[in-house]
Write an enzyme that holds these catalytic residues in place. Sequence first.
Site, mmCIF file in Angstrom:
data_model
loop_
_atom_site.group_PDB
_atom_site.id
_atom_site.type_symbol
_atom_site.label_atom_id
_atom_site.label_comp_id
_atom_site.label_asym_id
_atom_site.label_seq_id
_atom_site.Cartn_x
_atom_site.Cartn_y
_atom_site.Cartn_z
ATOM 1 N N GLU A 1 2.662 -2.051 10.697
ATOM 2 C CA GLU A 1 2.199 -2.206 9.328
ATOM 3 C C GLU A 1 3.161 -1.537 8.349
ATOM 4 O OE1 GLU A 1 -2.179 -2.159 7.581
ATOM 5 O OE2 GLU A 1 -1.402 -0.126 7.769
ATOM 6 N N GLU A 2 3.915 -0.566 8.837
ATOM 7 C CA GLU A 2 4.835 0.167 7.976
ATOM 8 C C GLU A 2 6.225 -0.456 7.902
ATOM 9 O OE1 GLU A 2 3.400 2.376 6.226
ATOM 10 O OE2 GLU A 2 1.564 2.300 7.424
ATOM 11 N N GLU B 1 -4.897 -4.787 12.363
ATOM 12 C CA GLU B 1 -6.214 -4.169 12.303
ATOM 13 C C GLU B 1 -7.330 -5.104 12.754
ATOM 14 O OE1 GLU B 1 -5.577 -1.380 8.364
ATOM 15 O OE2 GLU B 1 -5.433 -3.558 8.127
ATOM 16 N N LEU C 1 -0.994 4.810 11.522
ATOM 17 C CA LEU C 1 -1.905 5.827 10.989
ATOM 18 C C LEU C 1 -2.893 5.152 10.044
ATOM 19 C CD1 LEU C 1 -2.921 8.431 9.384
ATOM 20 C CD2 LEU C 1 -2.043 8.773 11.685
ATOM 21 N N ASP C 2 -4.053 4.765 10.571
ATOM 22 C CA ASP C 2 -5.097 4.125 9.784
ATOM 23 C C ASP C 2 -5.921 5.178 9.046
ATOM 24 O OD1 ASP C 2 -7.175 1.952 9.176
ATOM 25 O OD2 ASP C 2 -8.356 3.422 10.293
ATOM 26 N N ASP D 1 2.192 8.541 7.689
ATOM 27 C CA ASP D 1 2.351 7.137 8.062
ATOM 28 C C ASP D 1 3.744 6.894 8.632
ATOM 29 O OD1 ASP D 1 -0.143 5.898 7.181
ATOM 30 O OD2 ASP D 1 0.525 6.244 5.140
ATOM 31 N N ASP E 1 0.841 -1.195 0.000
ATOM 32 C CA ASP E 1 0.000 0.000 0.000
ATOM 33 C C ASP E 1 0.877 1.246 0.000
ATOM 34 O OD1 ASP E 1 -2.299 -1.512 0.085
ATOM 35 O OD2 ASP E 1 -2.423 -1.499 2.268
ATOM 36 N N ASP F 1 -0.887 -0.291 13.692
ATOM 37 C CA ASP F 1 -1.099 0.446 12.451
ATOM 38 C C ASP F 1 -0.976 1.913 12.869
ATOM 39 O OD1 ASP F 1 -1.903 1.763 10.210
ATOM 40 O OD2 ASP F 1 -3.771 0.669 9.926
#
Length: 320
Positions: free
Chosen positions: A83-84, A265, A104-105, A61, A55, A102
């Site tokens: 997630e990053e 998430e 920054l969702d 982020d 993504d 996560d």
Amino acid sequence: MPETANPLSNPLIPADLAPVMSALCKVAIDLAGIIARGPLGQSLGHEVGENAGGDGQKALDVLADDMFEAALRQTSVRWYASEEQETVLPLNPAGRYALAIDPLDGSSNIDVNVSIGTIFSIFEARDAAEDSFLRPASEQVAGGYVIYGPQCCLAVTFGKGTLMFVLDPATGRFELVNDAMQTPGASKEYAINASNHRHWDPAIRAYIEDCQAGKTGPHGQDSNMRWVASLVAETHRILTRGGIFLYPGDARPGYEKGRLRMVYEVAPIAFLVEQAGGLATDGRTPIMDLAADALHARSPLVFGSPDKVRQVAGYYDKAR
């Protein structure tokens, strides 16, 4: 906003987790300030690359990830999975916990001033880094989110109900406003990205078409559709006024299991929702019974008011 040594202090927070939660909240307060400045500050919404899941990454982020990682190094977090990040990072070798995040969702909403958030999950750490996260969602010791919206709120569970805190701008502290959130059972709202209708499996397509049929359909009521494209915003609405959220797998390449990550998430949102009296499944199976088979593995997610979630499972039963 005034600085405070401990922005989150409450007897309902387990003592061993209090420093971790305090670190998360300190970063959240700083992020809330950065987000509130919008274009008056640095550029937050421009693309800077791709994360491990393919993504697009926004500047915010990466900034949020760096801020959380730095703050959590001073706590009892042994393993940090983001997630990053491609892999698990070691933080405190003597730490007790493994934290997935996560940072920054909903980052696609940064530039349009729609609520975005941070999602986190905490497990007891194991000696093997990835093994600390590739385990049943039921083994979480905490899960929650921070939402950066008209109010900055923290929703969190430690396995004994869901707590809601609101950041008081006057004091710089998160204050408890609800010590036992309950997902309302009666609601006429559903949330799904309707543009993917042609890609859905027969069960999801039939369920949504019956929602659209309104009073003349099998559900016997008119419904309203909501879609914010921010998981935190969708969750916050459903915890507050009920309804159902659906992000199913579909026929598009790469979307066979949806797009939401189990570790970062799906598992924490399921934990939070079920502790507030709701249900969360992959359409059929309770999320709390499932485990990711890889750090960035995806899972379908259906959650919300219990009757609605059970209703979706019934559509899958009929489709067999």
